[in-house]
Design a protein around this motif. Structure first.
Motif, PDB file in Angstrom:
ATOM      1  N   PRO A 154     -46.513  25.659  22.633  1.00 59.91           N
ATOM      2  CA  PRO A 154     -47.891  25.785  23.139  1.00 59.91           C
ATOM      3  C   PRO A 154     -48.693  26.788  22.318  1.00 59.91           C
ATOM      4  CG  PRO A 154     -46.352  25.720  24.961  1.00 59.91           C
ATOM      5  CD  PRO A 154     -45.519  25.794  23.709  1.00 59.91           C
ATOM      6  N   HIS A 275     -56.934  28.677  23.949  1.00 63.55           N
ATOM      7  CA  HIS A 275     -55.905  27.669  23.794  1.00 63.55           C
ATOM      8  C   HIS A 275     -56.526  26.288  23.993  1.00 63.55           C
ATOM      9  CE1 HIS A 275     -55.827  28.299  28.228  1.00 63.55           C
ATOM     10  NE2 HIS A 275     -55.565  26.999  28.262  1.00 63.55           N
ATOM     11  N   GLU A 277     -56.162  22.441  25.815  1.00 66.33           N
ATOM     12  CA  GLU A 277     -55.557  21.661  26.893  1.00 66.33           C
ATOM     13  C   GLU A 277     -55.960  20.195  26.773  1.00 66.33           C
ATOM     14  OE1 GLU A 277     -56.632  23.048  30.744  1.00 66.33           O
ATOM     15  OE2 GLU A 277     -55.794  25.057  30.481  1.00 66.33           O
ATOM     16  N   ASP A 278     -55.114  19.310  27.332  1.00 64.06           N
ATOM     17  CA  ASP A 278     -55.520  17.921  27.467  1.00 64.06           C
ATOM     18  C   ASP A 278     -55.984  17.679  28.904  1.00 64.06           C
ATOM     19  OD1 ASP A 278     -53.262  17.651  29.064  1.00 64.06           O
ATOM     20  OD2 ASP A 278     -52.054  16.716  27.498  1.00 64.06           O
ATOM     21  N   GLY A 281     -54.047  18.891  31.933  1.00 61.21           N
ATOM     22  CA  GLY A 281     -53.894  20.321  32.154  1.00 61.21           C
ATOM     23  C   GLY A 281     -52.788  20.948  31.331  1.00 61.21           C
ATOM     24  N   TYR A 283     -50.837  22.415  28.008  1.00 60.94           N
ATOM     25  CA  TYR A 283     -51.160  23.068  26.746  1.00 60.94           C
ATOM     26  C   TYR A 283     -50.780  22.149  25.587  1.00 60.94           C
ATOM     27  CZ  TYR A 283     -52.120  27.760  28.601  1.00 60.94           C
ATOM     28  OH  TYR A 283     -52.671  28.840  29.236  1.00 60.94           O
ATOM     29  N   LYS A 319     -59.413  15.450  34.778  1.00 61.20           N
ATOM     30  CA  LYS A 319     -58.200  16.254  34.975  1.00 61.20           C
ATOM     31  C   LYS A 319     -57.727  16.192  36.421  1.00 61.20           C
ATOM     32  CE  LYS A 319     -56.655  21.070  34.594  1.00 61.20           C
ATOM     33  NZ  LYS A 319     -57.062  22.441  34.155  1.00 61.20           N
TER      34      LYS A 319
END
Length: 355
Positions: A154, A275, A277-278, A281, A283, A319
């Motif tokens: 991640p 970071h 995310e998709d 949710g 990483y 999401k």
């Protein structure tokens, strides 16, 4: 137009340059389109450097000079790329996906980070290269192995020189802790007062983009803590199908955690991080994250901040939809397991009991 050119000829070039130095970026660009005299003055990189320094104080730091000025048109391009926000518009997506480089290294990029309160910059930072911990070994094999490990883990960027920094109040007449009482008032104050810019620069191509939403997308108080607040910034990035992310979308999320203390009267930045995310949710790992960040530099731009916020809300809606479906599937699986166990017990009980 002829009268304008005649009036401009009556003014010296130094006076025109002084006037144009007082304009904002969009006005300066518009003025450059009116006539050749103003166009020539607007090409002066000193004007664009002043605009960049006033908009992003991090660009005025010593460590930033060689990163931007390496190009003859560096500061103008930096302003044009970084001032509008990244939009998740899919139009012409295939065009900018097709020009992505195949090999992307963390050292290709630089980060310019600025945090503001009530239009005053309170902290700035420049990172030459995206920090990824890979220098634990001495030999090439160890370093290569660690790099491979990092790219598959991640992805998270934490600028160390911004974290755990105290910002004293009172310098500009604004008090960070003037609000007493409800936490909702503090959240509203932070949402209206705090602004964050996180500009990513491709040092080789001179391409830049602001990964932040400028204004917080959400502000929440951490109730289990003593005055800690979480602020979310970021943008939604359309990605190519080969990355195999749900909905072909990724969220670049910048998380700022701060603390407001009433007695001592300062705002403390406890952590600022970024970071990817998709829409589930999860990483995204380091390798895919570098590709997504590079693609963000070629996304559409928009000055409509409401449209950017709308894209964020739509992403969060997708999401939540995925999370609901996942919970429903888990619930159905649990019920099937329970039903199966009950049936087995009934069969065993039927066979064991005497007829």
């Amino acid at each position: 137009m002829e009268h304008l050119q005649c009036d401009l000829k009556c003014l010296s070039r130094d006076i025109l340059a002084d006037i144009m130095a007082r304009l904002d970026g969009s006005t300066l660009a518009s003025a450059a389109c009116t006539c050749s005299d103003l166009r020539g003055i607007a090409r002066n990189q000193r004007l664009w450097k002043q605009l960049c320094n006033s908009t992003w104080p991090s660009t005025a730091l010593d460590e930033a000079q060689h990163l931007i000025s390496s190009s003859t048109d560096g500061f103008r391009r930096f302003y044009a790329d970084s001032y509008p926000l990244i939009s998740n518009d899919h139009k012409d997506a295939n065009n900018y996906f097709s020009i992505q480089p195949t090999l992307i290294s963390p050292s290709n990029f630089a980060l310019f980070i600025d945090v503001y309160y009530r239009e005053k910059c309170i902290t700035s930072s420049v990172l030459d290269g995206i920090p990824m911990e890979t220098d634990f070994g001495q030999d090439d094999d160890t370093t290569t192995g660690l790099m491979s490990w990092v790219l598959n883990c991640p992805f998270k960027v934490v600028p160390s020189d911004i974290n755990d920094e105290d910002i004293e109040d009172g310098d500009d007449g604004h008090d960070f802790v003037s609000l007493v009482g409800k936490a909702d008032d503090r959240c509203n104050e932070l949402k209206e007062g705090i602004r964050l810019s996180w500009v990513l620069l491709d040092k080789k191509r001179g391409k830049a983009g602001n990964l932040s939403s400028w204004k917080p997308l959400s502000v929440k108080k951490i109730w289990a803590s003593n005055g800690d607040y979480i602020l979310h910034f970021g943008c939604i990035i359309p990605v190519q199908e080969s990355l195999q992310l749900p909905h072909n979308l990724a969220k670049c999320l910048i998380v700022a955690r701060c603390n407001i203390e009433e007695k001592r009267g300062y705002l403390r930045w406890k952590e600022v991080s970024m970071h990817i995310e998709d829409t589930s949710g999860a990483y995204v790992n380091g390798g895919k994250s570098l590709i997504i960040l590079n693609q963000a530099l070629y996304c559409s731009r928009s000055n409509n901040r409401h449209a950017v916020e709308k894209g964020y809300i739509q992403f969060e809606g997708r999401k939540q939809e995925i999370i609901r479906k996942k919970k429903l599937e888990e619930t159905l699986a649990d019920w099937l397991c329970i039903s199966f166990e009950v049936v087995i017990l009934l069969i065993l009980g039927y066979r064991i009991l005497p007829i």
